[in-house]
Design a protein around this motif. Structure first.
Motif, PDB file in Angstrom:
ATOM      1  N   SER A  39     -53.811 133.995  36.118  1.00  0.00           N
ATOM      2  CA  SER A  39     -52.863 132.898  35.889  1.00  0.00           C
ATOM      3  C   SER A  39     -51.868 133.238  34.788  1.00  0.00           C
ATOM      4  O   SER A  39     -50.703 132.835  34.844  1.00  0.00           O
ATOM      5  N   LEU A  40     -52.303 134.002  33.769  1.00  0.00           N
ATOM      6  CA  LEU A  40     -51.393 134.387  32.696  1.00  0.00           C
ATOM      7  C   LEU A  40     -50.315 135.345  33.203  1.00  0.00           C
ATOM      8  O   LEU A  40     -49.151 135.263  32.801  1.00  0.00           O
ATOM      9  N   LEU A  41     -50.684 136.249  34.078  1.00  0.00           N
ATOM     10  CA  LEU A  41     -49.693 137.156  34.661  1.00  0.00           C
ATOM     11  C   LEU A  41     -48.702 136.390  35.527  1.00  0.00           C
ATOM     12  O   LEU A  41     -47.498 136.671  35.528  1.00  0.00           O
ATOM     13  N   ALA A  42     -49.205 135.413  36.292  1.00  0.00           N
ATOM     14  CA  ALA A  42     -48.316 134.591  37.120  1.00  0.00           C
ATOM     15  C   ALA A  42     -47.355 133.792  36.250  1.00  0.00           C
ATOM     16  O   ALA A  42     -46.170 133.638  36.583  1.00  0.00           O
ATOM     17  N   LEU A  43     -47.849 133.288  35.108  1.00  0.00           N
ATOM     18  CA  LEU A  43     -46.995 132.536  34.190  1.00  0.00           C
ATOM     19  C   LEU A  43     -45.898 133.421  33.623  1.00  0.00           C
ATOM     20  O   LEU A  43     -44.741 133.011  33.511  1.00  0.00           O
ATOM     21  N   LYS A  44     -46.260 134.655  33.263  1.00  0.00           N
ATOM     22  CA  LYS A  44     -45.269 135.583  32.729  1.00  0.00           C
ATOM     23  C   LYS A  44     -44.140 135.823  33.725  1.00  0.00           C
ATOM     24  O   LYS A  44     -42.957 135.830  33.370  1.00  0.00           O
ATOM     25  N   GLU A  45     -44.495 135.989  35.002  1.00  0.00           N
ATOM     26  CA  GLU A  45     -43.483 136.239  36.022  1.00  0.00           C
ATOM     27  C   GLU A  45     -42.564 135.029  36.188  1.00  0.00           C
ATOM     28  O   GLU A  45     -41.355 135.180  36.381  1.00  0.00           O
ATOM     29  N   CYS A  46     -43.126 133.828  36.115  1.00  0.00           N
ATOM     30  CA  CYS A  46     -42.307 132.612  36.263  1.00  0.00           C
ATOM     31  C   CYS A  46     -41.335 132.457  35.100  1.00  0.00           C
ATOM     32  O   CYS A  46     -40.158 132.147  35.294  1.00  0.00           O
ATOM     33  N   ILE A  47     -41.820 132.670  33.883  1.00  0.00           N
ATOM     34  CA  ILE A  47     -40.963 132.502  32.713  1.00  0.00           C
ATOM     35  C   ILE A  47     -39.865 133.555  32.701  1.00  0.00           C
ATOM     36  O   ILE A  47     -38.710 133.275  32.380  1.00  0.00           O
ATOM     37  N   ARG A  48     -40.212 134.774  33.060  1.00  0.00           N
ATOM     38  CA  ARG A  48     -39.195 135.824  33.074  1.00  0.00           C
ATOM     39  C   ARG A  48     -38.144 135.550  34.151  1.00  0.00           C
ATOM     40  O   ARG A  48     -36.947 135.738  33.932  1.00  0.00           O
ATOM     41  N   ALA A  49     -38.584 135.096  35.331  1.00  0.00           N
ATOM     42  CA  ALA A  49     -37.636 134.755  36.391  1.00  0.00           C
ATOM     43  C   ALA A  49     -36.735 133.605  35.956  1.00  0.00           C
ATOM     44  O   ALA A  49     -35.540 133.577  36.249  1.00  0.00           O
ATOM     45  N   LEU A  50     -37.312 132.654  35.214  1.00  0.00           N
ATOM     46  CA  LEU A  50     -36.537 131.529  34.697  1.00  0.00           C
ATOM     47  C   LEU A  50     -35.464 132.016  33.740  1.00  0.00           C
ATOM     48  O   LEU A  50     -34.294 131.625  33.816  1.00  0.00           O
ATOM     49  N   ASP A  51     -35.834 132.912  32.825  1.00  0.00           N
ATOM     50  CA  ASP A  51     -34.897 133.404  31.819  1.00  0.00           C
ATOM     51  C   ASP A  51     -33.763 134.211  32.447  1.00  0.00           C
ATOM     52  O   ASP A  51     -32.628 134.178  31.980  1.00  0.00           O
ATOM     53  N   GLN A  52     -34.065 134.940  33.520  1.00  0.00           N
ATOM     54  CA  GLN A  52     -33.065 135.785  34.159  1.00  0.00           C
ATOM     55  C   GLN A  52     -32.319 135.063  35.276  1.00  0.00           C
ATOM     56  O   GLN A  52     -31.604 135.680  36.054  1.00  0.00           O
ATOM     57  N   ASN A  53     -32.500 133.722  35.351  1.00  0.00           N
ATOM     58  CA  ASN A  53     -31.811 132.910  36.357  1.00  0.00           C
ATOM     59  C   ASN A  53     -32.040 133.443  37.771  1.00  0.00           C
ATOM     60  O   ASN A  53     -31.133 133.487  38.606  1.00  0.00           O
ATOM     61  N   SER A  54     -33.271 133.860  38.042  1.00  0.00           N
ATOM     62  CA  SER A  54     -33.616 134.376  39.363  1.00  0.00           C
ATOM     63  C   SER A  54     -33.561 133.259  40.398  1.00  0.00           C
ATOM     64  O   SER A  54     -33.873 132.101  40.112  1.00  0.00           O
ATOM     65  N   LYS A  55     -33.156 133.601  41.630  1.00  0.00           N
ATOM     66  CA  LYS A  55     -33.096 132.609  42.701  1.00  0.00           C
ATOM     67  C   LYS A  55     -34.488 132.188  43.138  1.00  0.00           C
ATOM     68  O   LYS A  55     -34.678 131.082  43.635  1.00  0.00           O
ATOM     69  N   HIS A  56     -35.451 133.081  43.001  1.00  0.00           N
ATOM     70  CA  HIS A  56     -36.830 132.770  43.400  1.00  0.00           C
ATOM     71  C   HIS A  56     -37.744 132.833  42.186  1.00  0.00           C
ATOM     72  O   HIS A  56     -37.769 133.826  41.473  1.00  0.00           O
ATOM     73  N   ILE A  57     -38.481 131.763  41.948  1.00  0.00           N
ATOM     74  CA  ILE A  57     -39.460 131.726  40.869  1.00  0.00           C
ATOM     75  C   ILE A  57     -40.839 131.577  41.519  1.00  0.00           C
ATOM     76  O   ILE A  57     -41.085 130.613  42.247  1.00  0.00           O
TER      77      ILE A  57
END
Length: 584
Positions: A353-371
């Motif tokens: 779950s911590l790895l999944a959280l890291k991916e979501c936050i990073r995608a959020l910061d980089q304005n990714s189309k898919h989170i």
């Protein structure tokens, strides 16, 4: 001579006068660390000098919120911090305000660490920089010190109290939900025993972020502008991928997505808080019910993610939302291998779950189309906190002792990956001699100086536990960006996949058993009806026998299906036992 030139000369940076010649003073004072490479300031010592110069100038000129630089910069880059800078990003509502900030908090050495005569391997400037002096041993048993320099939005040293953490990391989030009516989240991350729960919950003599935020919220609610706002709280935990209500006797909850893909937690109890005391009483009740257990890393480790949600409402309309997430303690696989199966399964689910959280936050910061919200239960239930008008702060807690050095490095690498800004990525890919803004030791220019608590330069020194004599350069090692945050091997990845299947199968087996009981009760009623019919005058024994044979066959089929699932599940548990030993 311009004042900027005078400032540069006073700090030994006169060679950069041409780069900043056309820049105004406000623009110069608004420079951010990730902007340095754009002006050819790439060497570690030069970056340190420029950073220190800007901090001194801001204090002397009493600049609390410097204007942003107008030069080239990466989207979403972090503003330079000057103590109160943590409030800058969350307070604004414009699209140029960064959505994610990462802070590092170093706790003091514990009595246990001091008694063991452990060394403090962390050196922070209490502003934005932190250095790890990692003790290592070469193949020939020669000891050496590997130094790792990191930069983040905020670095809080061991002298910082919870109130300092709140002022620099949390106060702006409270102001943001009132002024912008958005959603804000604050995460506490780190190994077990690093001070996450202390940061969030605190104690009577040093209240944590929960209390400090509540005090500010109720203070703002009394303002005429927000007089019609009511405060509602909910408190739940995510344990083993399942939800439990901490304000309702740990009642099991279910998260479901509606037609608009909005995730709702069915049955979650929401309580209206009218005072700070009422707020804290409810939190203490929930905190006592939270799941904890002993692991190889900590005797009282939080084994669940605790999520406190504070909603501001005007009537039935949501007017702002603040979430505090006290994440479960992270640890390496080797720290839980000697524990029982339940603890091993918990550890694997926590790390996933911590790895999944890291991916979501990073995608959020980089304005990714898919989170990737569906990566874990944690990110699924927090989906609405990541989209739209939102701000996020992550506080990574680190332990300073020698024995915790590997944990600390994993935490800092995790935080570094969360805060991979585009400006830093650009530096890594080609600009600035390969200089990494957030992990400078990876660049071509090795750091010649490090920071001490007074933010002064001093030559590299070997701690007391290092051998005497010259320190030889260690052999080239694998880049940190190529390593997994937890050092996971292929066997460990296979193990985590198996754990995921086991946790999913747990619910399936319970549901299958419940269904079997319900169907069996229906068959018992059918049997009672057969007995009644056959005992009636003129009842056909042949029809009774045929019908009973059909009922018993259906019973047998149900039992065989359930038994088959149990056999498969027991086999997976045996596989988990074997795989857990291969990871040691």
């Amino acid at each position: 001579m311009s004042r900027i030139s005078e400032w540069l000369r006073s700090s030994g940076l006169e060679k950069f006068q041409d780069q900043f010649r056309s820049m105004g003073e406000d623009q110069f004072l608004g420079l951010q660390m990730q902007d340095y490479a754009e002006y050819n300031v790439v060497l570690q010592e030069d970056r340190r000098k420029l950073f220190s110069l800007l901090q001194v100038l801001k204090r002397e000129l009493d600049i609390v919120h410097p204007p942003p630089a107008q030069g080239p910069k990466a989207p979403g880059s972090a503003p330079a911090s000057s103590g109160s800078g943590a409030e800058e990003a969350p307070s604004g509502g414009g699209g140029n305000k960064e959505r994610i900030r990462v802070a590092i908090r170093k706790r003091p050495m514990s009595k246990k660490e001091i008694d063991k005569q452990e060394q403090d391997v962390l050196d922070s400037d209490n502003v934005q920089g932190i250095m790890v002096r990692e003790p290592k041993t070469k193949v020939d048993l020669t000891r050496y010190t590997d130094e790792h320099q990191f930069f983040f939005d905020e670095v809080l040293g061991e002298q910082c109290m919870n109130s300092d953490v709140y002022d620099r990391c949390g106060k702006g989030l409270v102001r943001y939900i009132f002024e912008q009516h958005g959603k804000a989240s604050c995460f506490a991350y780190g190994q077990t025993g690093s001070g996450k729960t202390h940061t969030m919950m605190g104690h009577p003599k040093q209240p944590g972020l929960y209390f400090l935020a509540a005090a500010d919220i109720f203070k703002m609610v009394t303002d005429k502008q927000h007089g019609d706002v009511t405060v509602w709280i909910s408190f739940f935990e995510i344990y083993g991928g399942k939800l439990y209500d901490l304000l309702n006797e740990r009642r099991k909850l279910v998260a479901r997505a509606d037609a608009k893909q909005v995730v709702n937690i069915v049955g979650l109890k929401e309580t209206q808080a009218t005072t700070v005391q009422h707020f804290m009483d409810a939190l203490r009740q929930g905190h006592e019910a939270r799941s904890t257990a002993a692991t190889g890393a900590n005797l009282d480790s939080s084994r669940s993610h605790a999520v406190l949600q504070i909603q501001l409402r005007r009537g039935d309309r949501l007017n702002g939302k603040l979430s505090f997430i006290d994440l479960a303690g992270s640890e390496r696989a080797s720290d839980v291998n000697d524990n029982d199966r339940q603890t091993r399964l918990e550890g694997a689910e926590i790390n996933k779950s911590l790895l999944a959280l890291k991916e979501c936050i990073r995608a959020l910061d980089q304005n990714s189309k898919h989170i990737p919200f569906r990566g874990s239960t944690l990110t699924s239930v927090l989906k609405d906190s990541f989209i739209g008008n939102c701000r996020t702060v992550m506080i990574a807690n680190v332990s300073p002792g020698t024995a915790s050095c590997e944990h600390t490095m994993n935490t800092l690498r995790y935080a570094n990956r969360v805060k991979q800004l585009k400006g830093a990525d650009k530096d890594r890919k080609g600009g600035g001699n390969g200089y990494n803004a957030y992990m400078p030791h990876q660049g071509n220019q090795a750091p010649k100086h490090v920071l001490n608590n007074n933010n002064q330069q001093h030559p590299q020194q070997k701690p007391a536990w290092s051998d005497a004599g010259p320190d030889k350069s260690p052999p080239a090692s694998k880049s940190d960006d190529d390593e997994d945050p937890y050092g996971r091997s292929q066997e460990q990845l296979a193990y985590e996949d198996l754990v995921t299947n086991i946790l999913e199968e747990e619910d399936a087996i319970v549901a299958c058993h419940r269904q079997q009981i319900e169907e069996n009760m229906a068959l018992v009623q059918e049997e009672m009806g057969l007995l009644t019919e056959v005992e009636m005058p003129g009842g056909s024994i042949e029809a009774y026998v045929d019908s009973l044979d059909g009922v018993l066959q259906r019973k047998l089929d149900m039992l065989l299906r359930l038994r088959e699932r149990l056999t498969d599940f027991k086999q997976r548990l045996k596989e988990e036992e074997v795989l857990s030993k291969t990871r040691r």
